[in-house]
Design an enzyme around this catalytic site. Structure first.
Site, PDB file in Angstrom:
ATOM      1  N   ASN A 132      34.847  39.832  42.053  1.00 30.66           N
ATOM      2  CA  ASN A 132      33.582  39.134  42.363  1.00 30.66           C
ATOM      3  C   ASN A 132      33.006  39.782  43.601  1.00 30.66           C
ATOM      4  OD1 ASN A 132      36.099  37.595  43.578  1.00 30.66           O
ATOM      5  ND2 ASN A 132      34.402  37.253  44.985  1.00 30.66           N
ATOM      6  N   MET A 147      43.574  37.707  49.654  1.00 31.12           N
ATOM      7  CA  MET A 147      44.514  36.806  50.326  1.00 31.12           C
ATOM      8  C   MET A 147      45.965  37.248  50.160  1.00 31.12           C
ATOM      9  SD  MET A 147      42.778  33.254  49.014  1.00 31.12           S
ATOM     10  CE  MET A 147      40.999  33.091  48.870  1.00 31.12           C
ATOM     11  N   SER A 148      46.179  38.536  49.999  1.00 33.30           N
ATOM     12  CA  SER A 148      47.552  39.006  49.771  1.00 33.30           C
ATOM     13  C   SER A 148      47.720  40.416  50.312  1.00 33.30           C
ATOM     14  CB  SER A 148      47.854  38.997  48.268  1.00 33.30           C
ATOM     15  OG  SER A 148      47.058  39.962  47.589  1.00 33.30           O
ATOM     16  N   ALA A 197      43.493  41.048  43.122  1.00 34.84           N
ATOM     17  CA  ALA A 197      42.086  40.770  42.866  1.00 34.84           C
ATOM     18  C   ALA A 197      41.445  40.573  44.232  1.00 34.84           C
ATOM     19  CB  ALA A 197      41.939  39.515  42.026  1.00 34.84           C
ATOM     20  N   HIS A 253      52.232  33.929  48.036  1.00 37.75           N
ATOM     21  CA  HIS A 253      51.101  34.003  48.953  1.00 37.75           C
ATOM     22  C   HIS A 253      51.361  33.174  50.202  1.00 37.75           C
ATOM     23  CE1 HIS A 253      49.273  34.830  44.968  1.00 37.75           C
ATOM     24  NE2 HIS A 253      48.519  35.674  45.645  1.00 37.75           N
ATOM     25  N   HIS A 290      37.860  30.377  41.231  1.00 40.08           N
ATOM     26  CA  HIS A 290      39.071  31.074  40.800  1.00 40.08           C
ATOM     27  C   HIS A 290      38.941  31.497  39.334  1.00 40.08           C
ATOM     28  CE1 HIS A 290      43.197  32.365  40.776  1.00 40.08           C
ATOM     29  NE2 HIS A 290      43.568  31.449  39.894  1.00 40.08           N
ATOM     30  N   SER A 337      46.764  38.493  40.707  1.00 42.13           N
ATOM     31  CA  SER A 337      46.066  37.545  39.832  1.00 42.13           C
ATOM     32  C   SER A 337      45.463  38.217  38.605  1.00 42.13           C
ATOM     33  CB  SER A 337      44.888  36.903  40.575  1.00 42.13           C
ATOM     34  OG  SER A 337      45.332  36.208  41.692  1.00 42.13           O
TER      35      SER A 337
HETATM   36  N1  HPA Z   1      37.792  36.440  48.807  1.00 39.82           N
HETATM   37  C1  HPA Z   1      39.109  36.342  49.044  1.00 39.82           C
HETATM   38  N2  HPA Z   1      40.029  36.546  48.119  1.00 39.82           N
HETATM   39  C2  HPA Z   1      39.614  36.859  46.875  1.00 39.82           C
HETATM   40  C3  HPA Z   1      38.260  36.967  46.555  1.00 39.82           C
HETATM   41  C4  HPA Z   1      37.287  36.746  47.578  1.00 39.82           C
HETATM   42  O1  HPA Z   1      36.067  36.835  47.379  1.00 39.82           O
HETATM   43  N3  HPA Z   1      38.189  37.288  45.236  1.00 39.82           N
HETATM   44  C5  HPA Z   1      39.466  37.382  44.785  1.00 39.82           C
HETATM   45  N4  HPA Z   1      40.342  37.121  45.776  1.00 39.82           N
END
Ligand code: HPA
Length: 272
Positions: A234, A210-211, A112, A82, A246, A29
């Site tokens: 984040n 998530m990847s 990310a 994904h 997002h 991402s």
């Molecule tokens: N959690 C899960 N997946 C993510 C996050 C998160 O805080 N930030 C970016 N991808």
């Protein structure tokens, strides 16, 4: 995934390439811009490649970009598949099989991720030293194809130490502060609850996303050396008193984009 499909996809791709790729890149991402720096680039949209699924999430382009980067023959996935999009694990990891068939021996995976480790800050880059598969699934479930890899692959060195050393010295040369840690792969698509983030910290996670985990498992099975880089977009849920979105993820990755680009390019330039 069956070998015919892998071969059909790879021979379609080969027809369009001039050189054999040595290094694969999976760009997560907001990090797809790296593919724009590839020289003598050939662009192959996923929808044109036999047996490739199509990417659906915003911020992901959905094409392979092959060419030269820092003097190395690379093939990059600009956007990945994904699990939360509804693809099964075989579909998510199909491109890794295809890149292996095309000749790569190393794979740089990027994503990310949310920071779990409280020493991290949004905008940090984290070298992945290990992972925790918390997805409740595994791409190698099912009959094993011995031609692709062994039934019970070792995961103790899934993230290659030598590549990590190259990355650390690249960061040092750039004067870039990088973090190191354990990536937890969750299925998504929800961000975690604060309680889940506390649990993930307890079990040893430093970042969550998530990847990546399915692709790295498949790479380990295929004998591909992996370097993993997370962009901490984040702090994970519950750490700061604010909701996660997002757009925040995309915004922060945008801010570290320059560091990310310099970092990966420096690593590539230093690889033998
Ligand atoms: N959690 C899960 N997946 C993510 C996050 C998160 O805080 N930030 C970016 N991808």
């Amino acid at each position: 995934m069956n070998q015919t499909a892998i071969q059909e996809a790879s021979s379609y791709i080969k027809k369009h390439l001039s050189g054999e790729p040595a290094i694969g890149l999976i760009l997560g991402s907001g990090l797809g811009v790296l593919a724009e720096e590839i020289q003598h680039a050939v662009h192959l949209p996923y929808k044109d490649i036999p047996h490739f699924p199509e990417s659906t999430v915003s911020g992901h382009k959905g094409q392979l970009v092959a060419g030269q980067l820092e003097g190395k023959q690379v093939i990059a996935m600009q956007g990945r598949f994904h699990y939360y999009e509804g693809y099964n694990m075989q579909q998510v990891t199909f491109p890794v099989r295809v890149m292996k068939e095309l000749g790569i021996d190393s794979l740089i995976v990027t994503n990310a991720a949310g920071g779990i480790n409280q020493d991290f800050e949004p905008g940090d880059l984290m070298l992945i030293t290990d992972h925790i598969n918390n997805m409740g699934d595994n791409p190698l479930i099912g009959k094993n194809d011995d031609a692709l890899g062994v039934r019970f692959p070792d995961m103790s060195l899934a993230y290659n130490r030598e590549l990590n050393q190259y990355a650390e010295s690249a960061a040092e040369e750039l004067g870039l502060k990088i973090q190191k840690g354990v990536y937890v792969g969750n299925s998504g698509p929800v961000y975690e609850t604060p309680a889940e983030v506390r649990m993930l910290r307890t079990i040893g996670g430093d970042a969550v996303g998530m990847s990546t985990v399915p692709e790295v498992i498949t790479a380990a099975h295929a004998g591909i050396r992996v370097l993993g880089i997370s962009c901490i977009s984040n702090m994970a849920a519950g750490i700061l008193d604010q909701p996660l979105t997002h757009s925040e993820v995309i915004e922060t990755t945008g801010k570290v984009r320059e560091d990310f680009l310099r970092f990966v390019k420096k690593i590539l330039s230093q690889l033998p």
